[in-house]
Enzyme design. Structure first.
Site, PDB file in Angstrom:
ATOM      1  N   THR A   1       6.077   0.342  -0.799  1.00 25.29           N
ATOM      2  CA  THR A   1       6.801   0.899   0.333  1.00 25.29           C
ATOM      3  C   THR A   1       6.901  -0.138   1.442  1.00 25.29           C
ATOM      4  O   THR A   1       5.978  -0.920   1.647  1.00 25.29           O
ATOM      5  CB  THR A   1       6.065   2.143   0.851  1.00 25.29           C
ATOM      6  OG1 THR A   1       5.947   3.093  -0.212  1.00 25.29           O
ATOM      7  CG2 THR A   1       6.794   2.779   2.022  1.00 25.29           C
TER       8      THR A   1
ATOM      9  N   ASP B   1       0.450  -4.930   6.036  1.00 25.71           N
ATOM     10  CA  ASP B   1       0.599  -5.126   7.476  1.00 25.71           C
ATOM     11  C   ASP B   1      -0.260  -6.275   7.978  1.00 25.71           C
ATOM     12  O   ASP B   1       0.081  -6.922   8.964  1.00 25.71           O
ATOM     13  CB  ASP B   1       0.249  -3.832   8.204  1.00 25.71           C
ATOM     14  CG  ASP B   1       1.174  -2.693   7.787  1.00 25.71           C
ATOM     15  OD1 ASP B   1       2.381  -2.798   8.050  1.00 25.71           O
ATOM     16  OD2 ASP B   1       0.691  -1.725   7.173  1.00 25.71           O
TER      17      ASP B   1
ATOM     18  N   GLY C   1       3.694   2.441   7.021  1.00 25.77           N
ATOM     19  CA  GLY C   1       4.666   3.451   6.631  1.00 25.77           C
ATOM     20  C   GLY C   1       4.038   4.775   6.257  1.00 25.77           C
ATOM     21  O   GLY C   1       4.714   5.662   5.720  1.00 25.77           O
TER      22      GLY C   1
ATOM     23  N   GLU D   1      -0.106   4.399  -2.259  1.00 24.20           N
ATOM     24  CA  GLU D   1      -0.091   2.968  -2.563  1.00 24.20           C
ATOM     25  C   GLU D   1      -1.419   2.519  -3.161  1.00 24.20           C
ATOM     26  O   GLU D   1      -1.442   1.755  -4.139  1.00 24.20           O
ATOM     27  CB  GLU D   1       0.204   2.173  -1.284  1.00 24.20           C
ATOM     28  CG  GLU D   1       1.633   2.308  -0.794  1.00 24.20           C
ATOM     29  CD  GLU D   1       1.842   1.701   0.577  1.00 24.20           C
ATOM     30  OE1 GLU D   1       2.985   1.366   0.893  1.00 24.20           O
ATOM     31  OE2 GLU D   1       0.866   1.579   1.345  1.00 24.20           O
TER      32      GLU D   1
ATOM     33  N   LYS E   1       2.247 -11.825   8.838  1.00 25.68           N
ATOM     34  CA  LYS E   1       1.235 -10.843   8.446  1.00 25.68           C
ATOM     35  C   LYS E   1      -0.122 -11.478   8.128  1.00 25.68           C
ATOM     36  O   LYS E   1      -1.085 -10.761   7.843  1.00 25.68           O
ATOM     37  CB  LYS E   1       1.723 -10.056   7.223  1.00 25.68           C
ATOM     38  CG  LYS E   1       3.064  -9.363   7.426  1.00 25.68           C
ATOM     39  CD  LYS E   1       3.007  -8.340   8.533  1.00 25.68           C
ATOM     40  CE  LYS E   1       4.363  -7.706   8.799  1.00 25.68           C
ATOM     41  NZ  LYS E   1       4.900  -6.966   7.671  1.00 25.68           N
TER      42      LYS E   1
END
Length: 235
Positions: free
Chosen positions: A32, A92, A105, A111, A129
């Site tokens: 995602t 992230d 998200g 995940e 990141k």
């Protein structure tokens, strides 16, 4: 594709690099996020061109499911699939030990299930990141069932965190996950032991899962801009 800025050029390059690693006759975990979305698009392109055959995906979120259908990637579920050959997902934050913070998200629970089951977990990120220590730039997401919201927020504060309920954008009220739960974003001044913190938070009654992914990632693909050109490196 439309003309892209530098950040999206990096995401596009790393998404293509990830899609190029997918082989025929495999089951792929579909992550995602904005970077992973490019990977799904390129997987779809390879399927249309006949470069890939007999590839099916397992989506980690409603977003991933929608994109997979848009790009012509057949889907299956964990009820049917007996394996996941490769999972492609974003992050992230990524530290030098390949530990991650995910959940921007609000899909980190699904995940983590898919990514942990994959034979190879491939992480796709842009260079922004990368961090020396997790928690440096991104809050830690914690998915919690609604009735446990207040007790869990108190417990997270006792652990040294600064918790806040994630609120929706373009909607009134809090973010609601695909599982019907809430997300608490927690600021920790320093996450010195990610593995211990991951277990401690997950042991709090009412917590479904948190966004620390420790010892799960196999390969990190990083998109960068060098001399004005997008490049991809691996670590």
């Amino acid at each position: 594709m439309a003309e892209l800025d530098a950040a999206n050029l990096m995401k596009q390059a790393v998404g293509k690099a990830a899609a190029d690693r997918v082989k025929s006759n495999t089951i792929v975990g579909l992550g995602t996020g904005s970077t992973t979305a490019y990977a799904l698009e390129f997987i779809g392109d390879r399927l249309k061109k006949g470069e890939l055959e007999n590839v099916v995906g397992i989506p980690t979120s409603f977003q991933a499911e929608v994109l997979a259908r848009k790009y012509g990637i057949p889907l299956t579920t964990l009820d049917v699939a007996d394996r996941i050959d490769i999972a492609i997902d974003g992050a992230d934050e990524v530290d030098p030990q390949k530990n991650l913070i995910k959940g921007g998200g609000a899909a980190h629970t699904r995940e983590k299930i898919v990514d942990a089951l994959a034979e190879t977990f491939l992480v796709v990120v842009d260079s922004g990141k990368l961090v020396d220590k997790l928690g440096s730039t991104f809050l830690l997401p914690v998915e919690v069932i609604p009735m446990a919201l207040t007790p869990v927020m108190r417990a997270l504060a006792k652990l040294g965190g600064k918790p806040e309920l994630r609120m929706g954008v373009k909607k009134a009220g809090p973010v609601v996950t695909d599982q019907g739960n809430l997300v608490i974003d927690v600021k920790f001044d320093a996450i010195t032991n990610p593995a211990e913190l991951e277990k401690t938070i997950n042991n709090l009654p009412g917590v479904l899962e948190n966004g620390l992914f420790v010892g799960v990632a196999d390969v990190i693909l990083v998109g960068e801009i060098i001399d004005g050109q997008p490049t991809v490196r691996e670590f």
